[in-house]
Write a protein that holds these residues in place. Sequence first.
Motif, PDB file in Angstrom:
ATOM      1  N   UNK A   1       0.877  -1.168   0.000  1.00  0.00           N
ATOM      2  CA  UNK A   1       0.000   0.000   0.000  1.00  0.00           C
ATOM      3  C   UNK A   1       0.911   1.213   0.000  1.00  0.00           C
ATOM      4  N   UNK A   2       0.399   2.309  -0.533  1.00  0.00           N
ATOM      5  CA  UNK A   2       1.193   3.527  -0.625  1.00  0.00           C
ATOM      6  C   UNK A   2       0.726   4.470   0.491  1.00  0.00           C
ATOM      7  N   UNK A   3       1.619   4.808   1.422  1.00  0.00           N
ATOM      8  CA  UNK A   3       1.226   5.600   2.592  1.00  0.00           C
ATOM      9  C   UNK A   3       1.186   7.113   2.319  1.00  0.00           C
ATOM     10  N   UNK A   4       0.352   7.495   1.371  1.00  0.00           N
ATOM     11  CA  UNK A   4       0.217   8.920   1.080  1.00  0.00           C
ATOM     12  C   UNK A   4      -1.188   9.184   0.560  1.00  0.00           C
ATOM     13  N   UNK A   5      -1.783  10.283   0.977  1.00  0.00           N
ATOM     14  CA  UNK A   5      -3.169  10.597   0.597  1.00  0.00           C
ATOM     15  C   UNK A   5      -3.369  10.751  -0.906  1.00  0.00           C
ATOM     16  N   UNK A   6      -2.341  11.167  -1.643  1.00  0.00           N
ATOM     17  CA  UNK A   6      -2.459  11.316  -3.097  1.00  0.00           C
ATOM     18  C   UNK A   6      -2.481   9.980  -3.839  1.00  0.00           C
ATOM     19  N   UNK A   7      -2.254   8.879  -3.122  1.00  0.00           N
ATOM     20  CA  UNK A   7      -2.232   7.563  -3.759  1.00  0.00           C
ATOM     21  C   UNK A   7      -3.640   7.038  -4.044  1.00  0.00           C
ATOM     22  N   UNK A   8      -4.675   7.738  -3.596  1.00  0.00           N
ATOM     23  CA  UNK A   8      -6.041   7.300  -3.870  1.00  0.00           C
ATOM     24  C   UNK A   8      -6.308   5.915  -3.327  1.00  0.00           C
TER      25      UNK A   8
ATOM     26  N   UNK B   1       9.900   2.711   3.513  1.00  0.00           N
ATOM     27  CA  UNK B   1       9.566   3.684   4.544  1.00  0.00           C
ATOM     28  C   UNK B   1       8.099   4.083   4.454  1.00  0.00           C
ATOM     29  N   UNK B   2       7.547   4.495   5.563  1.00  0.00           N
ATOM     30  CA  UNK B   2       6.196   5.058   5.554  1.00  0.00           C
ATOM     31  C   UNK B   2       6.238   6.580   5.604  1.00  0.00           C
ATOM     32  N   UNK B   3       7.456   7.164   5.672  1.00  0.00           N
ATOM     33  CA  UNK B   3       7.590   8.623   5.741  1.00  0.00           C
ATOM     34  C   UNK B   3       8.476   9.222   4.655  1.00  0.00           C
ATOM     35  N   UNK B   4       9.431   8.463   4.141  1.00  0.00           N
ATOM     36  CA  UNK B   4      10.341   8.953   3.098  1.00  0.00           C
ATOM     37  C   UNK B   4       9.812   8.505   1.734  1.00  0.00           C
ATOM     38  N   UNK B   5       9.290   9.451   0.951  1.00  0.00           N
ATOM     39  CA  UNK B   5       8.670   9.095  -0.326  1.00  0.00           C
ATOM     40  C   UNK B   5       9.634   8.449  -1.311  1.00  0.00           C
ATOM     41  N   UNK B   6      10.938   8.636  -1.131  1.00  0.00           N
ATOM     42  CA  UNK B   6      11.920   7.961  -1.980  1.00  0.00           C
ATOM     43  C   UNK B   6      11.934   6.455  -1.730  1.00  0.00           C
ATOM     44  N   UNK B   7      11.364   6.044  -0.605  1.00  0.00           N
ATOM     45  CA  UNK B   7      11.348   4.625  -0.246  1.00  0.00           C
ATOM     46  C   UNK B   7       9.948   4.114   0.060  1.00  0.00           C
ATOM     47  N   UNK B   8       8.921   4.745  -0.523  1.00  0.00           N
ATOM     48  CA  UNK B   8       7.591   4.143  -0.488  1.00  0.00           C
ATOM     49  C   UNK B   8       7.640   2.929  -1.412  1.00  0.00           C
ATOM     50  N   UNK B   9       6.828   1.899  -1.152  1.00  0.00           N
ATOM     51  CA  UNK B   9       6.843   0.721  -2.027  1.00  0.00           C
ATOM     52  C   UNK B   9       6.027   0.907  -3.309  1.00  0.00           C
ATOM     53  N   UNK B  10       6.261   2.022  -3.993  1.00  0.00           N
ATOM     54  CA  UNK B  10       5.708   2.233  -5.325  1.00  0.00           C
ATOM     55  C   UNK B  10       6.534   1.398  -6.297  1.00  0.00           C
ATOM     56  N   UNK B  11       6.123   1.321  -7.537  1.00  0.00           N
ATOM     57  CA  UNK B  11       6.946   0.603  -8.522  1.00  0.00           C
ATOM     58  C   UNK B  11       8.329   1.227  -8.612  1.00  0.00           C
ATOM     59  N   UNK B  12       8.383   2.562  -8.549  1.00  0.00           N
ATOM     60  CA  UNK B  12       9.667   3.257  -8.597  1.00  0.00           C
ATOM     61  C   UNK B  12      10.532   2.871  -7.393  1.00  0.00           C
ATOM     62  N   UNK B  13       9.907   2.876  -6.217  1.00  0.00           N
ATOM     63  CA  UNK B  13      10.647   2.513  -5.008  1.00  0.00           C
ATOM     64  C   UNK B  13      11.102   1.070  -5.013  1.00  0.00           C
TER      65      UNK B  13
END
Length: 147
Positions: A28-35, A89-101
């Motif tokens: 899951x992506x821990x950011x409100x913009x992730x919908x 990370x749940x706070x550093x967007x460079x290390x969110x588990x997005x495909x990029x991360x």
Amino acid sequence: MIQQIYPQVQHNYVFELNKDMHIAAAHFIPHEDAGKCQQVHGHTYFVNITIAGDELDESGFLVNFASIKKLIHKRFDHTLLNDHHDLFSSTDSNYFPTSEGVAKVIWEIVQGELDKKMNKPNCVQVFVRETPTSYVVYRPKHKEGAQ
């Protein structure tokens, strides 16, 4: 495994190997913009790792394919990526588990192991397909003096 076509990376190394694998994982992506991606959901990720170098090791490999699969597939398959607190990370967007991360973290893991090898191969690209219509390519910036 279905044959995939993925972008090629340009380099001047003599050898290039590509290791494909599927990883079934949730995140899951821990950011409100992730919908709706803020909710736990899963994917069967298709991952391709490209490694290049000029020298083979003492066993005649640039890198043993099985060692790459063990390093990545064994670690992530059938897991919740967010639970890998040492990597994501749940706070550093460079290390969110997005495909990029995910692509960046896979590169860091692989290159960390390659740096220990006497023949000094380099991970030049990580391709992560999250869905049939969406993928990410991670290519590290060239180090000073590298190819």
